[in-house]
Design an enzyme around this catalytic site. Structure first.
Site, mmCIF file in Angstrom:
data_model
loop_
_atom_site.group_PDB
_atom_site.id
_atom_site.type_symbol
_atom_site.label_atom_id
_atom_site.label_comp_id
_atom_site.label_asym_id
_atom_site.label_seq_id
_atom_site.Cartn_x
_atom_site.Cartn_y
_atom_site.Cartn_z
ATOM 1 N N LYS A 1 0.887 -1.168 0.000
ATOM 2 C CA LYS A 1 0.000 0.000 0.000
ATOM 3 C C LYS A 1 0.924 1.217 0.000
ATOM 4 C CE LYS A 1 -2.115 0.750 3.897
ATOM 5 N NZ LYS A 1 -3.036 0.659 5.034
ATOM 6 N N GLY B 1 16.193 -0.099 16.892
ATOM 7 C CA GLY B 1 17.048 -0.855 17.819
ATOM 8 C C GLY B 1 17.804 -1.992 17.177
ATOM 9 N N GLY B 2 17.109 -2.984 16.604
ATOM 10 C CA GLY B 2 17.805 -4.080 15.975
ATOM 11 C C GLY B 2 17.053 -5.396 16.011
ATOM 12 N N GLU C 1 18.808 -4.088 25.268
ATOM 13 C CA GLU C 1 17.515 -3.403 25.388
ATOM 14 C C GLU C 1 16.758 -3.975 26.588
ATOM 15 O OE1 GLU C 1 16.557 -1.937 20.882
ATOM 16 O OE2 GLU C 1 15.804 -3.900 21.414
ATOM 17 N N ASP D 1 -4.926 -3.647 8.212
ATOM 18 C CA ASP D 1 -5.677 -4.163 7.052
ATOM 19 C C ASP D 1 -5.630 -5.690 6.973
ATOM 20 O OD1 ASP D 1 -5.657 -1.455 6.658
ATOM 21 O OD2 ASP D 1 -4.767 -1.502 4.654
ATOM 22 N N HIS E 1 5.283 1.947 23.576
ATOM 23 C CA HIS E 1 6.717 2.164 23.781
ATOM 24 C C HIS E 1 6.866 3.299 24.781
ATOM 25 C CE1 HIS E 1 10.957 2.794 23.027
ATOM 26 N NE2 HIS E 1 10.982 1.745 22.217
ATOM 27 N N ARG F 1 9.051 -3.396 28.663
ATOM 28 C CA ARG F 1 8.413 -2.188 28.163
ATOM 29 C C ARG F 1 7.096 -1.822 28.831
ATOM 30 N NH1 ARG F 1 9.220 -2.527 21.824
ATOM 31 N NH2 ARG F 1 11.419 -2.122 22.185
ATOM 32 N N HIS G 1 3.032 1.202 19.967
ATOM 33 C CA HIS G 1 4.235 0.825 19.222
ATOM 34 C C HIS G 1 4.108 -0.486 18.459
ATOM 35 C CE1 HIS G 1 8.479 0.715 18.289
ATOM 36 N NE2 HIS G 1 8.631 -0.428 18.933
ATOM 37 N N ARG H 1 5.584 -8.043 23.942
ATOM 38 C CA ARG H 1 6.734 -8.437 23.117
ATOM 39 C C ARG H 1 8.043 -7.957 23.730
ATOM 40 N NH1 ARG H 1 9.691 -5.705 18.884
ATOM 41 N NH2 ARG H 1 8.386 -3.904 19.303
ATOM 42 N N SER I 1 10.600 -8.770 17.149
ATOM 43 C CA SER I 1 9.569 -8.823 16.105
ATOM 44 C C SER I 1 10.143 -8.904 14.700
ATOM 45 C CB SER I 1 8.609 -7.652 16.221
ATOM 46 O OG SER I 1 9.318 -6.467 16.134
ATOM 47 N N LEU I 2 11.238 -8.206 14.432
ATOM 48 C CA LEU I 2 11.845 -8.407 13.110
ATOM 49 C C LEU I 2 12.250 -9.869 12.973
ATOM 50 C CD1 LEU I 2 13.999 -5.166 12.686
ATOM 51 C CD2 LEU I 2 12.068 -5.877 11.274
#
Ligand code: FAD
Ligand code: SIN
Length: 527
Positions: A34, A47-48, A112, A215, A236, A284, A345, A380, A385-386
């Site tokens: 999109k 962050g990473g 982190e 979506d 966050h 977090r 976040h 999380r 997540s990546l």
């Protein structure tokens, strides 16, 4: 004419491109986005990526940290599945040319919140941009991958859209609004992978990009897939407070490298009151609630995040993107504190998927932030997540490959029916409702909840849904309308899930049920 490919991937972020690259050796893959191909959250990640690479660290430590952050709602099998695949995922990214920071020959690992060890692989403070660029380059260069930006998918194509109507839940691709021509096209495929990202924009303040309107979650839900743990919305703790720039993240790595949270009125380093042991590096949810509490209790606009006690060169070297951005706004983080507030976040809940990335619907796989795989539980862990995107993007590709021979060619699909709609003469309805929904979600379904506020939100959602469905039934679709319809769907899923959970756990904190149940249970909504 329908545009037919072997596999349709909806989303060009980390999850979608990983799936596309995994499939490309044997299949012709169409990837839709999109807006621009870089419009998702992936490009914004700072962050990473978490991975066990240090000799003193173990998979079990990473599993434990993930489960502690997730308040026990995680599925241990999924957590192990993902964490054990992290080092390979990093290897593949290195092969694709992602220029991770190094110390001599080893990858530099930052730290982190919630992580007991240094394990975050990064590219300065702009990891997502480097990852997105490397994945896009590989996809662009592959002859079997077609990348098509500016396609707003409206709904998945199901048996109901076949010319010979079939009530089956089988998915055959998606209808999408071509943003160039304004026409709705049919993208059909033997297999479809949803990788359309999170629903952060359902909140007024969010670090997520404009298109994070849930979506994928809404489309899967409407098509008949189960959705789970939607009440687990991550806030966050440190989004920049600035009246013009509303969604700029200040990475958790600033706290990881020694940043302190201070009350701007008293100068107190207040985290000791909320988590004396882990202080600024608590998970977090705890830090976001602490910031929210300080702001509300002391009538503040923001709290301070201060790393100016570190040498200026250290700060500039570790956080070049943030340093420059803040400097352009008149804030020098090497000499003074940064004003910050919590903001939405990450969407922990989503479409329910198994370890093979399969959804409930035949022909539909899903990966990344639009899913609930069991990895994150009630909160999380930073930089997981990546990683989830890479592992589940790969899992989807592998599973589709393995069951390819059982996947039929799509049948004839009916074109989009525009015979009963006209151009809208009341765009103001969309704008008004966009703002309204995001404002009441922020005020009533935010960091601290009560049943009464959730019920107020549910009431407003019912009214808005009626209005928007009426509008949708009469006017031609636009991207704004598609997104608004999905925001309402996601808001409804979040509020219903939050009302279901009669306890406080992880990100779901309600003043009416402060205790945590002994047994952790997913909130699963069935269409
Ligand atoms: P996205 O990258 O969000 O991509 C979604 C894709 O779907 C886009 O291409 C979009 O155009 C497309 N799409 C959406 N709707 C439609 C539609 N209707 N039709 C067609 N296409 C559609 N995670 C970490 O692990 N480490 C970090 O350091 C980190 N930092 C972050 C910083 C910020 C500011 C933010 C917002 C998030 C951060 N995250 C981080 C979270 C992480 O970036 C995301 O969870 C992850 O990138 C999601 O990837 P994805 O592939 O699932 O979706
Ligand atoms: C950050 O850099 O603070 C974000 C990391 C994440 O969301 O995982």
């Amino acid at each position: 004419m329908a545009d037919n490919h072997d596999v349709l991937v909806i989303g060009s972020g980390a999850a979608g491109l990983t799936a596309a690259l995994g499939l490309s050796q044997h299949r012709r893959v169409l990837v839709l986005a999109k807006g621009k191909l870089t419009s998702g959250s992936t490009a914004w990640a700072q962050g990473g990526i978490a991975a066990v690479l240090d000799a003193g660290d173990t998979f079990e430590h990473h599993v434990q940290d993930t489960m502690i952050a997730g308040a026990g709602l995680n599925d241990r099998k999924t957590v192990e599945f993902v964490i054990e695949r992290a080092p390979q995922a990093i290897d593949r990214l290195c092969e694709l040319g992602v220029p991770f920071n190094r110390e001599k020959n080893d990858l530099h690992l930052t730290r982190e919140g919630g992580h007991s060890h240094r394990r975050i692989v990064h590219v300065n403070d702009a990891t997502g941009w480097a990852v997105q660029a490397a994945l896009l380059k590989a996809a662009e260069e592959h002859p079997n991958i077609t990348l098509l930006p500016r396609q707003s998918c409206i709904d998945l194509i199901t048996g109901r859209n076949q010319r010979d109507y079939s009530g089956s839940g089988r998915i055959w691709g998606a209808y999408a609004l071509d943003e160039h021509s304004g026409k709705v096209v049919r993208h059909t495929a033997r297999a479809t992978v949803l990788a359309a990202g999170g629903a952060g924009r359902v909140y007024l303040f969010s670090t997520a990009p404009r298109g994070a309107t849930g979506d994928g979650i809404a489309m899967a839900w409407r098509a008949g897939a189960r959705v789970s743990n939607m009440e687990m919305m991550q806030f966050h703790p440190t989004c920049l407070y600035n009246l013009e720039v509303k969604n700029f993240l200040i990475t958790e790595a600033v706290r990881g490298e020694g940043g302190r949270l201070l009350n701007p009125a008293t100068g107190e380093r207040y985290m000791a009151k909320y988590d004396a042991e882990r202080m600024e590096l608590a998970p977090r949810d705890i830090v976001a609630r602490a910031n929210d509490d300080q702001i509300k209790r002391h009538g503040l606009d923001y709290v301070h995040l201060d790393i100016s006690h570190k040498p200026p060169e250290f700060v500039k070297q570790h956080f070049p993107t943030i340093y420059e951005k803040l400097l352009s706004l008149g804030i020098d983080m090497t000499t003074g504190p940064i004003p910050v507030v919590p903001a939405q976040h990450y969407t922990c809940g989503g479409i329910k998927v198994g370890l093979d990335a399969r959804t409930d619907l035949p022909g539909l796989w899903a990966a990344g932030e639009c899913t609930e795989s069991g990895l994150h539980g009630a909160n999380r862990l930073a930089s997981n997540s990546l990683l989830e995107c890479f592992v589940f993007g790969e899992a989807a590709a592998k599973d589709i490959h393995e069951c390819w021979d059982q996947l039929d060619e799509p049948p004839e699909i009916l074109p989009w029916d525009e015979s009963r709609v006209t151009d809208s003469d009341e765009e103001v309805v969309i704008k008004q409702n966009w703002t309204e929904i995001r404002r009441f979600m922020w005020n009533y379904v935010g960091i601290v909840r009560t049943t009464k506020r959730l019920e107020r939100a549910a009431h407003r959602i019912r009214l808005l849904r009626e209005e928007v469905e009426d509008y949708y039934g009469h006017f031609r679709v636009t991207t704004d309308l598609i997104e608004l319809r999905n925001l309402i769907e996601c808001a409804d899923l979040i509020v219903r899930s939050a009302l279901h959970r009669r306890e406080s756990r992880g990100l779901h904190f309600t003043l009416d049920h402060l205790e945590t149940d002994p047994l952790a249970r997913d909130t699963v909504l069935v269409p």
